[in-house]
Scaffold this active site. Sequence first.
Site, PDB file in Angstrom:
ATOM      1  N   SER A 144       0.867  -1.183   0.000  1.00 52.59           N
ATOM      2  CA  SER A 144       0.000   0.000   0.000  1.00 52.59           C
ATOM      3  C   SER A 144       0.901   1.230   0.000  1.00 52.59           C
ATOM      4  CB  SER A 144      -0.859   0.003   1.270  1.00 52.59           C
ATOM      5  OG  SER A 144      -1.473   1.264   1.471  1.00 52.59           O
ATOM      6  N   TYR A 193      -2.880  -0.177  10.432  1.00 53.52           N
ATOM      7  CA  TYR A 193      -2.885  -0.607   9.018  1.00 53.52           C
ATOM      8  C   TYR A 193      -1.537  -0.286   8.379  1.00 53.52           C
ATOM      9  CZ  TYR A 193      -4.288  -0.830   4.061  1.00 53.52           C
ATOM     10  OH  TYR A 193      -4.368  -1.128   2.709  1.00 53.52           O
TER      11      TYR A 193
HETATM   12  P1  NAP Z   1     -12.072  -5.470  -0.267  1.00 50.33           P
HETATM   13  O1  NAP Z   1     -12.879  -4.962  -1.424  1.00 50.33           O
HETATM   14  O2  NAP Z   1     -12.588  -5.274   1.124  1.00 50.33           O
HETATM   15  O3  NAP Z   1     -11.794  -7.040  -0.521  1.00 50.33           O
HETATM   16  C1  NAP Z   1     -11.122  -7.798   0.440  1.00 50.33           C
HETATM   17  C2  NAP Z   1     -11.126  -9.263   0.009  1.00 50.33           C
HETATM   18  O4  NAP Z   1     -10.394 -10.018   0.973  1.00 50.33           O
HETATM   19  C3  NAP Z   1     -12.512  -9.883  -0.075  1.00 50.33           C
HETATM   20  O5  NAP Z   1     -12.560 -10.769  -1.178  1.00 50.33           O
HETATM   21  C4  NAP Z   1     -12.626 -10.641   1.253  1.00 50.33           C
HETATM   22  O6  NAP Z   1     -13.546 -11.716   1.116  1.00 50.33           O
HETATM   23  C5  NAP Z   1     -11.187 -11.120   1.430  1.00 50.33           C
HETATM   24  N1  NAP Z   1     -10.809 -11.419   2.804  1.00 50.33           N
HETATM   25  C6  NAP Z   1     -10.853 -10.590   3.896  1.00 50.33           C
HETATM   26  N2  NAP Z   1     -10.445 -11.248   4.982  1.00 50.33           N
HETATM   27  C7  NAP Z   1     -10.132 -12.519   4.598  1.00 50.33           C
HETATM   28  C8  NAP Z   1      -9.659 -13.675   5.276  1.00 50.33           C
HETATM   29  N3  NAP Z   1      -9.431 -13.661   6.603  1.00 50.33           N
HETATM   30  N4  NAP Z   1      -9.443 -14.813   4.567  1.00 50.33           N
HETATM   31  C9  NAP Z   1      -9.672 -14.841   3.230  1.00 50.33           C
HETATM   32  N5  NAP Z   1     -10.123 -13.776   2.529  1.00 50.33           N
HETATM   33  C10 NAP Z   1     -10.351 -12.623   3.215  1.00 50.33           C
HETATM   34  O7  NAP Z   1     -10.608  -4.832  -0.258  1.00 50.33           O
HETATM   35  P2  NAP Z   1      -9.699  -4.219  -1.443  1.00 50.33           P
HETATM   36  O8  NAP Z   1      -9.841  -2.759  -1.418  1.00 50.33           O
HETATM   37  O9  NAP Z   1      -9.929  -4.963  -2.708  1.00 50.33           O
HETATM   38  O10 NAP Z   1      -8.250  -4.531  -0.882  1.00 50.33           O
HETATM   39  C11 NAP Z   1      -7.487  -5.656  -1.296  1.00 50.33           C
HETATM   40  C12 NAP Z   1      -6.052  -5.488  -0.807  1.00 50.33           C
HETATM   41  O11 NAP Z   1      -5.520  -4.294  -1.356  1.00 50.33           O
HETATM   42  C13 NAP Z   1      -5.900  -5.369   0.711  1.00 50.33           C
HETATM   43  O12 NAP Z   1      -4.713  -6.001   1.116  1.00 50.33           O
HETATM   44  C14 NAP Z   1      -5.777  -3.868   0.924  1.00 50.33           C
HETATM   45  O13 NAP Z   1      -5.099  -3.538   2.103  1.00 50.33           O
HETATM   46  C15 NAP Z   1      -4.987  -3.486  -0.307  1.00 50.33           C
HETATM   47  N6  NAP Z   1      -5.071  -2.079  -0.691  1.00 50.33           N
HETATM   48  C16 NAP Z   1      -6.267  -1.522  -1.060  1.00 50.33           C
HETATM   49  C17 NAP Z   1      -6.309  -0.193  -1.448  1.00 50.33           C
HETATM   50  C18 NAP Z   1      -7.578   0.475  -1.915  1.00 50.33           C
HETATM   51  O14 NAP Z   1      -7.538   1.674  -2.209  1.00 50.33           O
HETATM   52  N7  NAP Z   1      -8.692  -0.214  -2.016  1.00 50.33           N
HETATM   53  C19 NAP Z   1      -5.133   0.564  -1.445  1.00 50.33           C
HETATM   54  C20 NAP Z   1      -3.935  -0.036  -1.047  1.00 50.33           C
HETATM   55  C21 NAP Z   1      -3.918  -1.364  -0.686  1.00 50.33           C
HETATM   56  P3  NAP Z   1     -14.392 -12.314   2.370  1.00 50.33           P
HETATM   57  O15 NAP Z   1     -14.700 -11.139   3.279  1.00 50.33           O
HETATM   58  O16 NAP Z   1     -15.595 -12.943   1.755  1.00 50.33           O
HETATM   59  O17 NAP Z   1     -13.488 -13.315   3.036  1.00 50.33           O
END
Ligand code: NAP
Length: 249
Positions: free
Chosen positions: A140, A153
């Site tokens: 991130s 985080y």
């Molecule tokens: P999101 O839309 O909330 O999706 C998170 C995914 O992770 C879902 O498919 C969820 O499915 C799964 N998940 C959560 N806890 C889990 C567990 N214990 N075991 C297995 N699966 C799990 O989040 P996102 O924004 O796509 O983020 C994805 C990654 O990118 C994360 O690491 C986040 O920190 C990183 N990131 C995001 C951003 C951003 O702007 N969005 C920026 C920088 C980094 P279930 O809940 O059904 O298990």
Amino acid sequence: MTLFDLTGRRALITGSSQGIGFALARALGGAGASVVLNGRDAGKLEAAASVLRTEGMTVEIAAFDVTDYAAVAAAIRELGQLDILVNNAGIQRRAPLEDFPEATWHELMRTNLDSVFYVAQAVARGMIARKRGKIINICSVQSELGRPGIAPYAASKGAVKMLTKGMCADWAKHGLQVNGIGPGYFETELTAVLVADPAFSDWLCKRTPAGRWGRVEELAGAAIFLASGASDFVNGQIIYVDGGLTSVV
Ligand code: NAP
């Protein structure tokens, strides 16, 4: 384009039922890989898989909790050979640090950091035996930058950056490439509360040189690069896909 061709490769993307993980699965599948979707909710995974199947991709699902060491080990054993692993599953929890609950700290660390160790260790053992493999850890901009209300985080993502370098240190000699992608701000469920806040969006668009939020499909290029032969001598690096945010104050 053969440099970027993933035909014949099998990729596991954790947390890929939605958001960035789903976009990364679609990107790798579009480059020819067969993909394994993961999350805790089998129903969500089936729905996501059928979308990709209608786009012509080969898709399996593996529902397991990445924070459960034994469940991870069993799932990876059952899956068998994996050529590409994307450690993407992650959560966000916001609160001033002085009020941050201890249980939430551990939930966040288990999900964002412990899971990367659990899944990568289980998958890397097979890759080491085969002397090849690609691991991509989703970091991130908070791997580099702090921000009020999300200190835990940022600590977890800073640690994932260093774990990426540590994996390179231990596993590069076995033929593995381990790199990270550091997304800036992308519209997903994780950032929904920020997207809904006009003051935050206004600040973000001024703070980001590109002047806007990212679109999840804009992470595809970095993911395909790091999953393919095009990056065979790239190791221990983090590619920030952030519209310039980490380069400019
Ligand atoms: P999101 O839309 O909330 O999706 C998170 C995914 O992770 C879902 O498919 C969820 O499915 C799964 N998940 C959560 N806890 C889990 C567990 N214990 N075991 C297995 N699966 C799990 O989040 P996102 O924004 O796509 O983020 C994805 C990654 O990118 C994360 O690491 C986040 O920190 C990183 N990131 C995001 C951003 C951003 O702007 N969005 C920026 C920088 C980094 P279930 O809940 O059904 O298990």
